[in-house]
Write a protein that holds these residues in place. Structure first.
Motif, PDB file in Angstrom:
ATOM      1  N   SER A 140       0.834  -1.202   0.000  1.00 34.58           N
ATOM      2  CA  SER A 140       0.000   0.000   0.000  1.00 34.58           C
ATOM      3  C   SER A 140       0.868   1.252   0.000  1.00 34.58           C
ATOM      4  CB  SER A 140      -0.954   0.001   1.196  1.00 34.58           C
ATOM      5  OG  SER A 140      -0.238  -0.017   2.407  1.00 34.58           O
ATOM      6  N   SER A 141       2.029   1.204   0.635  1.00 32.38           N
ATOM      7  CA  SER A 141       2.947   2.350   0.626  1.00 32.38           C
ATOM      8  C   SER A 141       3.428   2.642  -0.786  1.00 32.38           C
ATOM      9  CB  SER A 141       4.154   2.088   1.523  1.00 32.38           C
ATOM     10  OG  SER A 141       3.749   1.937   2.853  1.00 32.38           O
ATOM     11  N   PHE A 142       3.740   1.608  -1.532  1.00 33.86           N
ATOM     12  CA  PHE A 142       4.142   1.789  -2.928  1.00 33.86           C
ATOM     13  C   PHE A 142       3.053   2.528  -3.693  1.00 33.86           C
ATOM     14  CE2 PHE A 142       3.676   0.446  -7.327  1.00 33.86           C
ATOM     15  CZ  PHE A 142       4.907   0.796  -7.862  1.00 33.86           C
ATOM     16  N   PHE A 143       1.800   2.094  -3.519  1.00 33.96           N
ATOM     17  CA  PHE A 143       0.712   2.701  -4.280  1.00 33.96           C
ATOM     18  C   PHE A 143       0.399   4.121  -3.823  1.00 33.96           C
ATOM     19  CE2 PHE A 143      -0.299  -1.774  -5.393  1.00 33.96           C
ATOM     20  CZ  PHE A 143      -0.072  -1.630  -6.762  1.00 33.96           C
ATOM     21  N   ARG A 144       0.625   4.425  -2.561  1.00 32.58           N
ATOM     22  CA  ARG A 144       0.438   5.816  -2.114  1.00 32.58           C
ATOM     23  C   ARG A 144       1.431   6.731  -2.833  1.00 32.58           C
ATOM     24  NH1 ARG A 144      -1.050   3.120   2.636  1.00 32.58           N
ATOM     25  NH2 ARG A 144      -3.090   3.807   3.370  1.00 32.58           N
TER      26      ARG A 144
END
Length: 178
Positions: free
Chosen positions: A121-125
């Motif tokens: 999810s950090s990557f996508f943020r």
């Protein structure tokens, strides 16, 4: 007058395209966060996010991308002198980047459909900021009609992006500490 109709339709579908891109990446974030859930929750959420992702991608985002591109090409055919302007060359470069971003998002949609998504999810943020940078760059280019003055707006946006990244990291630390 016909050109103005083309321009209006181009802008409308650009807005729809970006809305789809912004929301699809949020769905990627939510999908990635299911990894932290129980097996039962994970199954239900992944099914729901997959359904939402496919509907958004296939019913809104892809058609908007095709129509925005089509009306943009029609504008260039109707007014080919635009292709002689240096700022338009830079804008078209950003359009190519946007299409590449869109196609990469398509790969992520396929990964969700195949249950092979591995990004966090950090990557996508962080990934979500790519569309924001492209949007700001193109708007500054089109409004200022300068191949160079838009850089000041983008530099400010990069500064804002750095602040956003710091905020994302802080938010992640707060979430993990709970």
């Amino acid at each position: 007058m016909f050109y103005l109709y083309l321009k209006a339709l181009h802008i409308i579908f650009i807005v729809c395209w970006f809305a789809g891109l912004f929301y699809i990446v949020r769905l990627f974030v939510y999908y990635a966060e299911t990894a932290d859930k129980s097996d039962v929750e994970q199954k239900v959420l992944k099914e729901q996010y997959t359904l939402m992702t496919n509907r958004l991608w296939n019913i809104i985002t892809w058609p908007a991308a095709v129509l925005a591109t089509g009306f943009g090409i029609a504008m260039l055919i109707f007014n080919p002198t635009l292709l002689q302007l240096p700022w338009m060359h830079v804008k078209l470069l950003f359009v190519v980047l946007l299409i590449a971003y869109h196609l990469k998002c398509h790969q992520f949609v396929k990964q969700i459909n195949n249950s092979t998504m591995t990004k966090t999810s950090s990557f996508f943020r962080i990934w979500n900021e790519g569309a924001t940078l492209i949007l700001f760059s193109v708007v500054f280019l089109v409004i200022l009609k300068s191949a160079f003055n838009w850089i000041f707006g983008v530099v400010g946006l990069v500064g804002l992006s750095v602040l956003l990244m710091m905020g994302i990291k802080l938010y992640k630390k707060i979430r993990e500490s709970k």
